[in-house]
Scaffold this active site. Sequence first.
Site, PDB file in Angstrom:
ATOM      1  N   HIS A 154       0.817  -1.211   0.000  1.00  0.00           N
ATOM      2  CA  HIS A 154       0.000   0.000   0.000  1.00  0.00           C
ATOM      3  C   HIS A 154       0.853   1.265   0.000  1.00  0.00           C
ATOM      4  O   HIS A 154       0.511   2.245  -0.658  1.00  0.00           O
ATOM      5  CB  HIS A 154      -0.921   0.008   1.226  1.00  0.00           C
ATOM      6  CG  HIS A 154      -1.812   1.209   1.294  1.00  0.00           C
ATOM      7  ND1 HIS A 154      -2.969   1.327   0.547  1.00  0.00           N
ATOM      8  CD2 HIS A 154      -1.715   2.355   2.005  1.00  0.00           C
ATOM      9  CE1 HIS A 154      -3.543   2.487   0.803  1.00  0.00           C
ATOM     10  NE2 HIS A 154      -2.809   3.132   1.680  1.00  0.00           N
ATOM     11  N   HIS A 210      -9.790   2.979   0.117  1.00  0.00           N
ATOM     12  CA  HIS A 210      -9.835   2.492   1.503  1.00  0.00           C
ATOM     13  C   HIS A 210     -10.670   1.222   1.507  1.00  0.00           C
ATOM     14  O   HIS A 210     -11.602   1.062   2.308  1.00  0.00           O
ATOM     15  CB  HIS A 210     -10.414   3.555   2.440  1.00  0.00           C
ATOM     16  CG  HIS A 210      -9.580   3.762   3.668  1.00  0.00           C
ATOM     17  ND1 HIS A 210     -10.082   3.762   4.936  1.00  0.00           N
ATOM     18  CD2 HIS A 210      -8.245   3.968   3.818  1.00  0.00           C
ATOM     19  CE1 HIS A 210      -9.120   3.968   5.816  1.00  0.00           C
ATOM     20  NE2 HIS A 210      -7.990   4.097   5.158  1.00  0.00           N
TER      21      HIS A 210
END
EC number: 6.3.5.3
Length: 768
Positions: free
Chosen positions: A62, A113
């Site tokens: 990420h 997200h």
Amino acid sequence: MTDAPAKPTLDTVSHATATPERELPWAELGLRAEEYERIREILGRRPTGAELAMYSVMWSEHCSYKSSKVHLKKFGELAQETPLGKTLAGIGENAGVIDIGQGYAVTFKVESHNHPSYVEPYQGAATGVGGIVRDILAMGARPVAVMDPLRFGPLEAEDTKRVLPGIVAGVGGYGNCLGLPNIGGEVVFDETYLGNPLVNALCVGVLRHEDLHLAHASGVGNKVVLYGARTGGDGIGGVSVLASETFSEDGPAKRPSVQVGDPFMEKLLIECTLELFAAKVVNGIQDLGGAGLSCATSELASAGDGGMHVELDTVPLRDSTLSPEEILMSESQERMMAVVEPEHLDAFMAICDKWDVEAVVVGEVTDSGRLVIDWHGETVVDVPPRSVAHDGPTYQRPYARPDWQDALQADRAEDLPRPSSGDELGDTLLRLMASPNLADTSWVTDQYDRYVRGNTVLAQPEDSGVVRVDEDSHLGVAVSTDCNGRFAKLDPYAGAQLALAESYRNVAVGGALPLAVTDCLNFGSPENPDVMWQFEQATHGLKDACEVLGIPVTGGNVSFYNQTGDVPILPTPVVGVLGVVDDVRRRVRQGFAAEGEHVLLLGETREELSGSSWAHVVHGHLGGLPPAVDLAAEQALAGLMRAAVADGLVSSAHDLSDGGLAVALTEASIRNGVGVHVELDDDPFVTLFSESAARAVVSVAPEHHGAFVSLAEEHGVEVASIGRTGGDAVEVAGQFRLPIAEIRAAWSATLPGVLGHTVGIDSEHPVP
């Protein structure tokens, strides 16, 4: 009397040097053996626990983009210029910043997200909004609007009923409390998103050119100030860990605490930060999102003079039992880090105090070239900051065209059975309008405040969201996000280009000049060569299309590991396009505005049905090749619409995409209750349900018809007069007539029929 347990030895740098044999949980933190060995080589010793924590989150998928950055370099090859001039900030910054004229700049970015929103839907979605807002704030801009491209499993699935209400409530609750209008987005349902909902959040901010701020720590002796909320145990490892591993079929294998958002604290943080900028007391700034303090300290130091010393003891905590490792990994929300010259420190603190925002000096800038972090007088971190923030591992993941791709593309939707009568055509349209992906999304959008701040010009369900930037000149911006994952599955190169083309078209049909792109690339596991081929093709396609259209990619996000077991999601490269609107008072809506106007079909319609809504809804089919990409035609259409809107020739305009002409006509009729009567010369089924790109439908008043047709010819855009507005039905001559009331009833019943008739039914997190 028993002896008290021995207090564990603090793992300092000196202790790490003296105990090279000590085993550390590098695998449990998501590092590979070769990555751990690389860390040892960089440091010349084993890392401390705190250093290992920093490397593990910053080298996660990420944060480091280790599987994608070799492909993302393509975007850096694009000319960093918009049709109005150079970008002011681009890839590598918190968000892209582009000039829109009159001394104004706009910053925008979309991020994901996804995984936290599956684990804890409300907080996962809420903190996704909060994080992207802080990215925009960190550039020196006032956030002015948000958007939310969302994707879920089948509407009727039990897990969709679990995650959807919480995610929607989280997006709405956080954004509404911040006082930011939600002006657009998407709500898409597909079986592949079951267990892997996509929660992408976009934010737009406005600033003057001179107010631009970048993230760097420069000036030896300058103070490093942490301000905002206190650091807690929520979100330790958070998105940086969750978004870097595939969920198992029984649910997420790793469930670190999802971040907990406080939008009221964020609102104070926004106003406080903007006043700090206005007072010119900030040298550099960084928000604390994924990887928390690990990210902020290493990135600021790496982008500045190269050195920073931090006293971790001074970090305000909500939980006094947190270890150094936990403090560095925590992703607690509503925090910022600033670099402040000593002579400005008192003024900085006074402004924070005014807004009731806690601020503490936690360190200072050095010229050591090292990031040194102390805890209780002992050094627990001593690393080259660039090795943490920017020089993480880079993988050339293997990729290859899947064995099944040829068979998938050979299975054409054009060969499927079609409606053979007018009644069947009408029934098909009604069925499409009631399908989850085309039905009324008011159940979702009514939970969002679309008009707060008073500058919203257009919002969903319009083709693009439009906000006014300057109240005197009426300068504004238009933004749209789009992606058809079915097209991307059939051909990821063309699918990414079609996502860009649709978003570009959505902005253009309202009269805006498209300027720049941000993207959120959502894919399955990068360890799967099929997925990496899809990713490589999509990035290549997006880069090539941007080059032709003459617009840059200014930033974005990659989200991998979106799959359950070995089943990845549809490749979903969401593309956002921002355009400038010279005068928002000239905005054109999608709904038919008056009776008796000419209805014109713009662009060329071909027999292109593969990946279409018709194939998906009626046949449950996915196969064939997606519609052809024609970027020159997209540019011609955009040029025509910009000129026509500027000349006041257009009453309504709506792009053609999902569901083709039939759905576009119906949506335009539903909007204001103005019907339409059309006559079609060619095959009515293909004309109505083909999803050929580079097309739009417009209505023009009779007195403007000739001028518009002439303008279309000048721009080389095919134009066909197909009917007139009026009445209370959608009617295709000789085929069918559907009353608007009947369509509206079917269209509006779908989501409430499954989710309930009251918005905010998530009992745990009701809509504020």
